[in-house]
Design a protein around this motif. Structure first.
Motif, PDB file in Angstrom:
ATOM      1  N   SER A  54     -38.604  39.028  18.955  1.00  0.00           N
ATOM      2  CA  SER A  54     -39.631  39.270  17.931  1.00  0.00           C
ATOM      3  C   SER A  54     -39.037  39.993  16.739  1.00  0.00           C
ATOM      4  N   CYS A  55     -39.473  39.580  15.550  1.00  0.00           N
ATOM      5  CA  CYS A  55     -39.116  40.288  14.328  1.00  0.00           C
ATOM      6  C   CYS A  55     -39.987  41.540  14.215  1.00  0.00           C
ATOM      7  N   SER A  56     -39.483  42.532  13.519  1.00  0.00           N
ATOM      8  CA  SER A  56     -40.309  43.702  13.218  1.00  0.00           C
ATOM      9  C   SER A  56     -41.326  43.312  12.141  1.00  0.00           C
ATOM     10  N   ALA A  57     -42.237  44.215  11.832  1.00  0.00           N
ATOM     11  CA  ALA A  57     -43.232  43.924  10.802  1.00  0.00           C
ATOM     12  C   ALA A  57     -42.525  43.710   9.468  1.00  0.00           C
ATOM     13  N   PRO A  58     -42.901  42.684   8.696  1.00  0.00           N
ATOM     14  CA  PRO A  58     -42.232  42.446   7.410  1.00  0.00           C
ATOM     15  C   PRO A  58     -42.514  43.569   6.419  1.00  0.00           C
ATOM     16  N   GLY A  59     -41.628  43.726   5.464  1.00  0.00           N
ATOM     17  CA  GLY A  59     -41.799  44.781   4.464  1.00  0.00           C
ATOM     18  C   GLY A  59     -42.961  44.497   3.513  1.00  0.00           C
ATOM     19  N   ALA A  60     -43.294  45.507   2.703  1.00  0.00           N
ATOM     20  CA  ALA A  60     -44.387  45.373   1.739  1.00  0.00           C
ATOM     21  C   ALA A  60     -43.963  44.449   0.596  1.00  0.00           C
ATOM     22  N   MET A  85     -49.959  39.165   2.231  1.00  0.00           N
ATOM     23  CA  MET A  85     -49.512  38.250   3.278  1.00  0.00           C
ATOM     24  C   MET A  85     -50.688  37.834   4.143  1.00  0.00           C
ATOM     25  N   GLY A  86     -50.531  36.663   4.749  1.00  0.00           N
ATOM     26  CA  GLY A  86     -51.541  36.202   5.684  1.00  0.00           C
ATOM     27  C   GLY A  86     -51.527  37.049   6.943  1.00  0.00           C
ATOM     28  N   PRO A  87     -52.475  36.842   7.845  1.00  0.00           N
ATOM     29  CA  PRO A  87     -52.527  37.633   9.083  1.00  0.00           C
ATOM     30  C   PRO A  87     -51.276  37.430   9.933  1.00  0.00           C
ATOM     31  N   LEU A  88     -50.771  38.506  10.514  1.00  0.00           N
ATOM     32  CA  LEU A  88     -49.586  38.454  11.373  1.00  0.00           C
ATOM     33  C   LEU A  88     -50.024  38.190  12.808  1.00  0.00           C
ATOM     34  N   THR A  89     -50.223  36.934  13.143  1.00  0.00           N
ATOM     35  CA  THR A  89     -50.669  36.575  14.491  1.00  0.00           C
ATOM     36  C   THR A  89     -49.497  36.417  15.451  1.00  0.00           C
ATOM     37  N   ASP A  90     -48.275  36.275  14.920  1.00  0.00           N
ATOM     38  CA  ASP A  90     -47.098  36.048  15.767  1.00  0.00           C
ATOM     39  C   ASP A  90     -45.882  36.614  15.058  1.00  0.00           C
ATOM     40  N   LEU A  91     -45.072  37.365  15.792  1.00  0.00           N
ATOM     41  CA  LEU A  91     -43.857  37.939  15.218  1.00  0.00           C
ATOM     42  C   LEU A  91     -42.600  37.368  15.867  1.00  0.00           C
ATOM     43  N   LEU A  93     -39.602  34.578  17.168  1.00  0.00           N
ATOM     44  CA  LEU A  93     -38.726  33.621  16.510  1.00  0.00           C
ATOM     45  C   LEU A  93     -39.490  32.344  16.160  1.00  0.00           C
ATOM     46  N   GLY A  94     -39.402  31.928  14.904  1.00  0.00           N
ATOM     47  CA  GLY A  94     -40.080  30.722  14.451  1.00  0.00           C
ATOM     48  C   GLY A  94     -41.432  30.991  13.825  1.00  0.00           C
ATOM     49  N   ALA A  95     -41.954  32.231  13.946  1.00  0.00           N
ATOM     50  CA  ALA A  95     -43.258  32.548  13.365  1.00  0.00           C
ATOM     51  C   ALA A  95     -43.189  32.432  11.846  1.00  0.00           C
ATOM     52  N   ARG A  96     -44.304  32.056  11.234  1.00  0.00           N
ATOM     53  CA  ARG A  96     -44.389  31.872   9.779  1.00  0.00           C
ATOM     54  C   ARG A  96     -45.597  32.613   9.240  1.00  0.00           C
ATOM     55  N   VAL A  97     -45.411  33.258   8.094  1.00  0.00           N
ATOM     56  CA  VAL A  97     -46.497  34.005   7.451  1.00  0.00           C
ATOM     57  C   VAL A  97     -46.577  33.559   5.993  1.00  0.00           C
ATOM     58  N   ASN A 130     -43.443  30.469  -0.814  1.00  0.00           N
ATOM     59  CA  ASN A 130     -44.794  31.011  -0.593  1.00  0.00           C
ATOM     60  C   ASN A 130     -45.043  31.342   0.881  1.00  0.00           C
ATOM     61  N   PHE A 131     -43.956  31.499   1.634  1.00  0.00           N
ATOM     62  CA  PHE A 131     -44.065  31.933   3.026  1.00  0.00           C
ATOM     63  C   PHE A 131     -42.745  32.572   3.440  1.00  0.00           C
ATOM     64  N   ILE A 132     -42.770  33.320   4.534  1.00  0.00           N
ATOM     65  CA  ILE A 132     -41.555  33.838   5.166  1.00  0.00           C
ATOM     66  C   ILE A 132     -41.611  33.438   6.636  1.00  0.00           C
ATOM     67  N   TRP A 133     -40.452  33.385   7.292  1.00  0.00           N
ATOM     68  CA  TRP A 133     -40.427  33.010   8.708  1.00  0.00           C
ATOM     69  C   TRP A 133     -39.435  33.881   9.455  1.00  0.00           C
ATOM     70  N   CYS A 134     -39.707  34.072  10.729  1.00  0.00           N
ATOM     71  CA  CYS A 134     -38.832  34.849  11.599  1.00  0.00           C
ATOM     72  C   CYS A 134     -37.686  33.932  12.021  1.00  0.00           C
ATOM     73  N   ARG A 135     -36.471  34.263  11.582  1.00  0.00           N
ATOM     74  CA  ARG A 135     -35.344  33.357  11.760  1.00  0.00           C
ATOM     75  C   ARG A 135     -34.232  34.028  12.568  1.00  0.00           C
ATOM     76  N   LEU A 136     -33.282  33.187  12.999  1.00  0.00           N
ATOM     77  CA  LEU A 136     -32.164  33.661  13.805  1.00  0.00           C
ATOM     78  C   LEU A 136     -31.107  34.304  12.920  1.00  0.00           C
ATOM     79  N   LYS A 137     -30.573  35.441  13.362  1.00  0.00           N
ATOM     80  CA  LYS A 137     -29.447  36.092  12.703  1.00  0.00           C
ATOM     81  C   LYS A 137     -28.497  36.568  13.801  1.00  0.00           C
ATOM     82  N   GLY A 138     -27.383  35.831  13.971  1.00  0.00           N
ATOM     83  CA  GLY A 138     -26.510  36.115  15.099  1.00  0.00           C
ATOM     84  C   GLY A 138     -27.255  35.838  16.392  1.00  0.00           C
ATOM     85  N   ASN A 139     -27.344  36.833  17.253  1.00  0.00           N
ATOM     86  CA  ASN A 139     -28.130  36.685  18.480  1.00  0.00           C
ATOM     87  C   ASN A 139     -29.495  37.355  18.341  1.00  0.00           C
TER      88      ASN A 139
END
Length: 300
Positions: free
Chosen positions: A168-174, A180-186, A188-192, A206-215
Protein backbone atom coordinates in the motif's frame (compact mmCIF):
# COMPACT_ATOMS: atom_id res chain seq x y z
CA UNK A 1 37.08 -97.98 -30.06
CA UNK A 2 38.24 -95.02 -28.04
CA UNK A 3 35.90 -92.57 -26.37
CA UNK A 4 37.09 -89.86 -28.81
CA UNK A 5 36.45 -92.08 -31.78
CA UNK A 6 32.97 -92.91 -30.51
CA UNK A 7 32.17 -89.19 -30.07
CA UNK A 8 33.09 -88.46 -33.67
CA UNK A 9 31.28 -91.33 -35.35
CA UNK A 10 34.15 -93.83 -35.05
CA UNK A 11 36.75 -91.60 -36.70
CA UNK A 12 40.06 -90.76 -35.10
CA UNK A 13 40.05 -87.92 -32.54
CA UNK A 14 40.35 -85.08 -33.49
CA UNK A 15 38.72 -85.12 -36.96
CA UNK A 16 40.35 -83.23 -39.83
CA UNK A 17 37.33 -82.85 -42.13
CA UNK A 18 36.27 -79.95 -44.32
CA UNK A 19 32.67 -78.76 -44.16
CA UNK A 20 31.74 -80.65 -47.26
CA UNK A 21 32.95 -83.95 -45.75
CA UNK A 22 31.41 -83.40 -42.28
CA UNK A 23 28.81 -85.98 -41.23
CA UNK A 24 25.17 -84.83 -41.71
CA UNK A 25 24.44 -84.92 -37.99
CA UNK A 26 27.29 -82.48 -37.32
CA UNK A 27 26.08 -80.03 -39.98
CA UNK A 28 22.61 -80.05 -38.47
CA UNK A 29 24.09 -79.33 -35.03
CA UNK A 30 26.06 -76.37 -36.42
CA UNK A 31 23.00 -74.93 -38.18
CA UNK A 32 21.03 -75.20 -34.94
CA UNK A 33 23.69 -73.20 -33.13
CA UNK A 34 23.68 -70.48 -35.80
CA UNK A 35 19.92 -70.10 -35.47
CA UNK A 36 20.40 -68.87 -31.85
CA UNK A 37 20.79 -65.02 -31.87
CA UNK A 38 23.60 -65.02 -29.32
CA UNK A 39 25.59 -67.56 -31.32
CA UNK A 40 26.04 -65.15 -34.25
CA UNK A 41 26.36 -61.90 -32.16
CA UNK A 42 22.72 -60.68 -32.10
CA UNK A 43 21.10 -58.95 -29.09
CA UNK A 44 17.52 -59.59 -30.13
CA UNK A 45 14.72 -57.10 -29.32
CA UNK A 46 15.66 -53.97 -27.26
CA UNK A 47 14.67 -53.89 -23.57
CA UNK A 48 11.06 -53.02 -22.80
CA UNK A 49 10.36 -49.62 -21.19
CA UNK A 50 7.29 -48.35 -19.36
CA UNK A 51 7.10 -44.86 -20.85
CA UNK A 52 9.19 -45.06 -24.03
CA UNK A 53 9.56 -47.15 -27.17
CA UNK A 54 12.50 -47.98 -29.47
CA UNK A 55 12.96 -46.24 -32.79
CA UNK A 56 12.95 -49.62 -34.60
CA UNK A 57 10.47 -52.47 -34.40
CA UNK A 58 13.00 -55.06 -35.63
CA UNK A 59 13.69 -58.11 -33.47
CA UNK A 60 17.27 -58.65 -34.68
CA UNK A 61 20.18 -56.34 -33.83
CA UNK A 62 23.78 -57.42 -34.46
CA UNK A 63 26.62 -56.34 -32.20
CA UNK A 64 27.30 -52.61 -32.59
CA UNK A 65 23.67 -51.71 -33.34
CA UNK A 66 22.29 -48.63 -31.56
CA UNK A 67 18.62 -48.01 -30.78
CA UNK A 68 17.13 -44.72 -29.54
CA UNK A 69 14.01 -44.54 -27.37
CA UNK A 70 11.31 -41.85 -27.54
CA UNK A 71 8.69 -40.95 -24.93
CA UNK A 72 5.12 -42.22 -25.24
CA UNK A 73 1.75 -41.60 -23.66
CA UNK A 74 2.44 -37.99 -22.70
CA UNK A 75 5.62 -38.89 -20.80
CA UNK A 76 8.54 -36.42 -20.84
CA UNK A 77 12.29 -36.86 -21.14
CA UNK A 78 14.05 -37.03 -17.81
CA UNK A 79 16.85 -34.44 -17.93
CA UNK A 80 20.37 -35.82 -17.86
CA UNK A 81 19.51 -39.43 -18.77
CA UNK A 82 20.64 -41.08 -22.04
CA UNK A 83 18.04 -42.40 -24.47
CA UNK A 84 20.12 -44.84 -26.56
CA UNK A 85 21.16 -48.49 -26.05
CA UNK A 86 23.90 -50.41 -27.88
CA UNK A 87 24.29 -54.10 -28.63
CA UNK A 88 27.58 -55.02 -26.96
CA UNK A 89 29.96 -57.95 -27.58
CA UNK A 90 28.54 -60.96 -25.85
CA UNK A 91 25.15 -60.15 -27.40
CA UNK A 92 23.88 -58.05 -24.50
CA UNK A 93 22.29 -54.60 -24.55
CA UNK A 94 24.02 -51.78 -22.71
CA UNK A 95 22.28 -50.71 -19.51
CA UNK A 96 19.72 -47.92 -20.02
CA UNK A 97 17.60 -46.45 -17.20
CA UNK A 98 14.07 -45.45 -18.17
CA UNK A 99 14.69 -42.18 -20.13
CA UNK A 100 11.10 -40.94 -19.83
CA UNK A 101 8.62 -40.46 -17.04
CA UNK A 102 5.26 -38.94 -16.15
CA UNK A 103 5.61 -35.23 -15.47
CA UNK A 104 3.41 -32.21 -14.92
CA UNK A 105 3.78 -29.36 -17.39
CA UNK A 106 5.44 -26.13 -16.28
CA UNK A 107 3.91 -24.73 -13.06
CA UNK A 108 1.27 -22.02 -13.38
CA UNK A 109 2.38 -18.38 -13.63
CA UNK A 110 0.82 -16.41 -10.78
CA UNK A 111 -0.14 -12.74 -10.76
CA UNK A 112 1.09 -12.23 -7.20
CA UNK A 113 4.13 -14.54 -7.06
CA UNK A 114 6.94 -15.99 -9.20
CA UNK A 115 8.65 -19.39 -9.10
CA UNK A 116 11.70 -19.63 -6.88
CA UNK A 117 15.01 -19.38 -8.74
CA UNK A 118 15.70 -23.07 -8.06
CA UNK A 119 12.37 -24.27 -9.46
CA UNK A 120 12.51 -21.83 -12.38
CA UNK A 121 15.39 -23.80 -13.93
CA UNK A 122 13.66 -27.19 -13.78
CA UNK A 123 11.83 -28.75 -16.72
CA UNK A 124 10.82 -32.16 -15.33
CA UNK A 125 8.22 -32.46 -12.59
CA UNK A 126 7.32 -36.06 -11.62
CA UNK A 127 4.26 -36.77 -9.49
CA UNK A 128 4.78 -35.48 -5.97
CA UNK A 129 7.16 -32.67 -6.96
CA UNK A 130 6.64 -29.55 -4.85
CA UNK A 131 7.57 -26.10 -6.15
CA UNK A 132 7.66 -22.87 -4.16
CA UNK A 133 6.92 -19.28 -5.09
CA UNK A 134 8.17 -15.90 -3.89
CA UNK A 135 6.04 -12.76 -3.76
CA UNK A 136 6.51 -10.48 -6.74
CA UNK A 137 7.85 -6.94 -6.46
CA UNK A 138 5.11 -4.71 -5.09
CA UNK A 139 3.65 -7.58 -3.04
CA UNK A 140 4.35 -8.68 0.51
CA UNK A 141 3.94 -12.06 2.20
CA UNK A 142 1.00 -12.39 4.56
CA UNK A 143 2.41 -15.48 6.25
CA UNK A 144 5.69 -17.09 7.27
CA UNK A 145 4.88 -19.79 4.70
CA UNK A 146 5.63 -19.23 1.01
CA UNK A 147 3.06 -20.13 -1.66
CA UNK A 148 3.64 -23.62 -3.08
CA UNK A 149 2.13 -26.14 -5.50
CA UNK A 150 2.39 -29.94 -5.92
CA UNK A 151 2.26 -32.13 -9.04
CA UNK A 152 -0.72 -34.46 -8.50
CA UNK A 153 -1.37 -38.00 -9.75
CA UNK A 154 -3.47 -36.67 -12.65
CA UNK A 155 -0.48 -34.53 -13.72
CA UNK A 156 -2.11 -31.26 -12.71
CA UNK A 157 -0.84 -28.76 -10.15
CA UNK A 158 -2.52 -28.12 -6.84
CA UNK A 159 -3.85 -24.58 -6.39
CA UNK A 160 -1.30 -22.44 -4.51
CA UNK A 161 -2.62 -20.35 -1.64
CA UNK A 162 -2.63 -16.62 -2.30
CA UNK A 163 -0.26 -15.67 0.51
CA UNK A 164 0.94 -12.41 -1.10
CA UNK A 165 -0.93 -9.11 -0.99
CA UNK A 166 -0.33 -5.83 -2.78
CA UNK A 167 1.73 -3.28 -0.90
CA UNK A 168 0.00 0.00 0.00
CA UNK A 169 1.06 3.55 -0.75
CA UNK A 170 0.94 6.11 2.04
CA UNK A 171 -1.61 8.92 1.84
CA UNK A 172 -0.78 11.21 -1.12
CA UNK A 173 0.51 14.70 -0.41
CA UNK A 174 -1.59 17.87 -0.49
CA UNK A 175 -2.33 19.60 -3.80
CA UNK A 176 -2.43 23.39 -3.38
CA UNK A 177 -5.29 24.85 -5.38
CA UNK A 178 -6.67 21.38 -6.11
CA UNK A 179 -8.61 18.45 -4.73
CA UNK A 180 -8.58 14.66 -4.99
CA UNK A 181 -11.28 12.07 -5.33
CA UNK A 182 -12.10 9.75 -2.41
CA UNK A 183 -9.24 7.45 -1.35
CA UNK A 184 -11.04 4.11 -1.45
CA UNK A 185 -7.87 2.09 -2.14
CA UNK A 186 -4.20 2.72 -1.41
CA UNK A 187 -2.79 -0.57 -2.73
CA UNK A 188 -0.57 -1.09 -5.77
CA UNK A 189 -2.50 -0.11 -8.90
CA UNK A 190 -4.95 2.17 -7.07
CA UNK A 191 -5.94 5.35 -8.94
CA UNK A 192 -7.19 8.68 -7.60
CA UNK A 193 -8.68 11.45 -9.76
CA UNK A 194 -7.31 14.96 -9.35
CA UNK A 195 -8.92 18.32 -10.22
CA UNK A 196 -8.27 21.98 -9.56
CA UNK A 197 -10.32 24.58 -7.73
CA UNK A 198 -11.97 27.41 -9.62
CA UNK A 199 -9.39 29.93 -10.71
CA UNK A 200 -6.68 27.31 -11.20
CA UNK A 201 -5.61 25.24 -14.21
CA UNK A 202 -4.28 21.69 -14.08
CA UNK A 203 -0.73 21.05 -15.29
CA UNK A 204 -0.04 17.31 -15.61
CA UNK A 205 -2.24 14.19 -15.42
CA UNK A 206 -5.74 14.44 -14.02
CA UNK A 207 -5.07 11.40 -11.83
CA UNK A 208 -2.32 9.75 -9.79
CA UNK A 209 -1.74 6.02 -9.25
CA UNK A 210 0.06 3.83 -6.75
CA UNK A 211 2.98 2.46 -8.75
CA UNK A 212 5.95 0.14 -8.30
CA UNK A 213 9.31 1.57 -7.22
CA UNK A 214 11.94 -1.13 -6.81
CA UNK A 215 10.27 -3.65 -4.52
CA UNK A 216 8.18 -0.96 -2.85
CA UNK A 217 5.35 1.29 -4.05
CA UNK A 218 4.79 5.05 -4.27
CA UNK A 219 2.34 7.52 -5.78
CA UNK A 220 3.06 8.86 -9.23
CA UNK A 221 4.06 12.52 -9.47
CA UNK A 222 1.36 14.95 -8.40
CA UNK A 223 0.21 17.46 -11.04
CA UNK A 224 0.11 21.13 -10.14
CA UNK A 225 -2.73 23.61 -10.04
CA UNK A 226 -1.54 26.95 -11.37
CA UNK A 227 -3.35 30.21 -10.69
CA UNK A 228 -5.16 31.44 -13.80
CA UNK A 229 -4.02 34.95 -14.71
CA UNK A 230 -4.63 37.29 -17.61
CA UNK A 231 -2.19 39.68 -19.19
CA UNK A 232 -2.80 43.36 -18.36
CA UNK A 233 -5.98 44.62 -20.05
CA UNK A 234 -5.35 46.62 -23.21
CA UNK A 235 -5.04 50.39 -22.98
CA UNK A 236 -7.36 52.61 -25.04
CA UNK A 237 -6.88 56.04 -26.55
CA UNK A 238 -8.57 58.90 -24.74
CA UNK A 239 -9.57 56.63 -21.93
CA UNK A 240 -8.42 54.35 -19.11
CA UNK A 241 -9.48 51.37 -16.97
CA UNK A 242 -9.67 51.07 -13.21
CA UNK A 243 -7.10 48.26 -13.06
CA UNK A 244 -4.13 50.51 -13.64
CA UNK A 245 -1.46 49.83 -11.03
CA UNK A 246 -2.71 46.31 -10.33
CA UNK A 247 0.15 43.78 -10.62
CA UNK A 248 -1.73 40.54 -11.38
CA UNK A 249 -5.13 40.03 -12.95
CA UNK A 250 -6.47 36.69 -11.71
CA UNK A 251 -9.39 34.65 -12.92
CA UNK A 252 -12.73 36.47 -12.62
CA UNK A 253 -11.08 39.89 -12.20
CA UNK A 254 -13.12 42.68 -13.82
CA UNK A 255 -11.86 46.00 -15.10
CA UNK A 256 -14.06 48.92 -16.14
CA UNK A 257 -13.16 51.51 -18.77
CA UNK A 258 -13.96 55.21 -18.88
CA UNK A 259 -13.25 57.93 -21.45
CA UNK A 260 -11.81 61.39 -21.19
CA UNK A 261 -14.25 64.28 -21.26
CA UNK A 262 -15.78 65.04 -24.65
CA UNK A 263 -15.30 61.37 -25.66
CA UNK A 264 -17.95 58.71 -25.88
CA UNK A 265 -17.40 55.03 -24.83
CA UNK A 266 -18.31 52.55 -27.55
CA UNK A 267 -18.39 48.83 -26.70
CA UNK A 268 -18.48 46.91 -23.44
CA UNK A 269 -17.55 49.13 -20.53
CA UNK A 270 -16.14 46.18 -18.54
CA UNK A 271 -14.18 43.04 -19.41
CA UNK A 272 -13.45 40.00 -17.25
CA UNK A 273 -10.47 37.61 -16.90
CA UNK A 274 -11.74 34.21 -18.03
CA UNK A 275 -10.86 30.62 -17.12
CA UNK A 276 -8.68 30.27 -20.21
CA UNK A 277 -6.44 33.14 -19.20
CA UNK A 278 -7.98 35.61 -21.69
CA UNK A 279 -10.28 38.57 -21.37
CA UNK A 280 -13.97 38.16 -22.04
CA UNK A 281 -14.04 40.60 -24.95
CA UNK A 282 -12.32 43.35 -26.81
CA UNK A 283 -11.61 46.61 -25.06
CA UNK A 284 -14.07 49.44 -25.83
CA UNK A 285 -13.16 52.59 -27.75
CA UNK A 286 -13.45 56.28 -26.94
CA UNK A 287 -14.86 58.38 -29.79
CA UNK A 288 -14.91 62.13 -29.82
CA UNK A 289 -17.92 64.33 -30.60
CA UNK A 290 -19.94 64.13 -27.43
CA UNK A 291 -21.10 67.26 -25.64
CA UNK A 292 -18.91 68.32 -22.71
CA UNK A 293 -19.72 66.36 -19.61
CA UNK A 294 -21.70 63.72 -21.61
CA UNK A 295 -20.45 60.13 -21.19
CA UNK A 296 -22.21 57.11 -22.66
CA UNK A 297 -21.67 53.58 -21.30
CA UNK A 298 -22.79 50.32 -22.81
CA UNK A 299 -22.24 46.74 -21.85
CA UNK A 300 -22.59 45.56 -18.26
Amino acid sequence: MTAGAAAWGGHPDPPAWGVASAPPELLLALLGLLSIPGARGDCGPPPAMSHSRPSSSSSSFPVGSRVTFSCTGGARRIPGLPDTVECLPGSVWSRLPEPCGRSCSAPARLRFAALSKEDETRNFFPVGTNVSYVCRAGYENTSEISPSSTCLQNLTWSQPAELCRRRSCSAPGALPGGRMGPLTDLQLGARVDVSCEDGYKLVGNNFIWCRLKGNDVEWSELPTCELITCSPPPAISHGRHDGEGVGIFVWNSTVTYSCDSNFQLLGNGSIQCGSGGGWSGAAPQCRGGASPGLRVFSGF
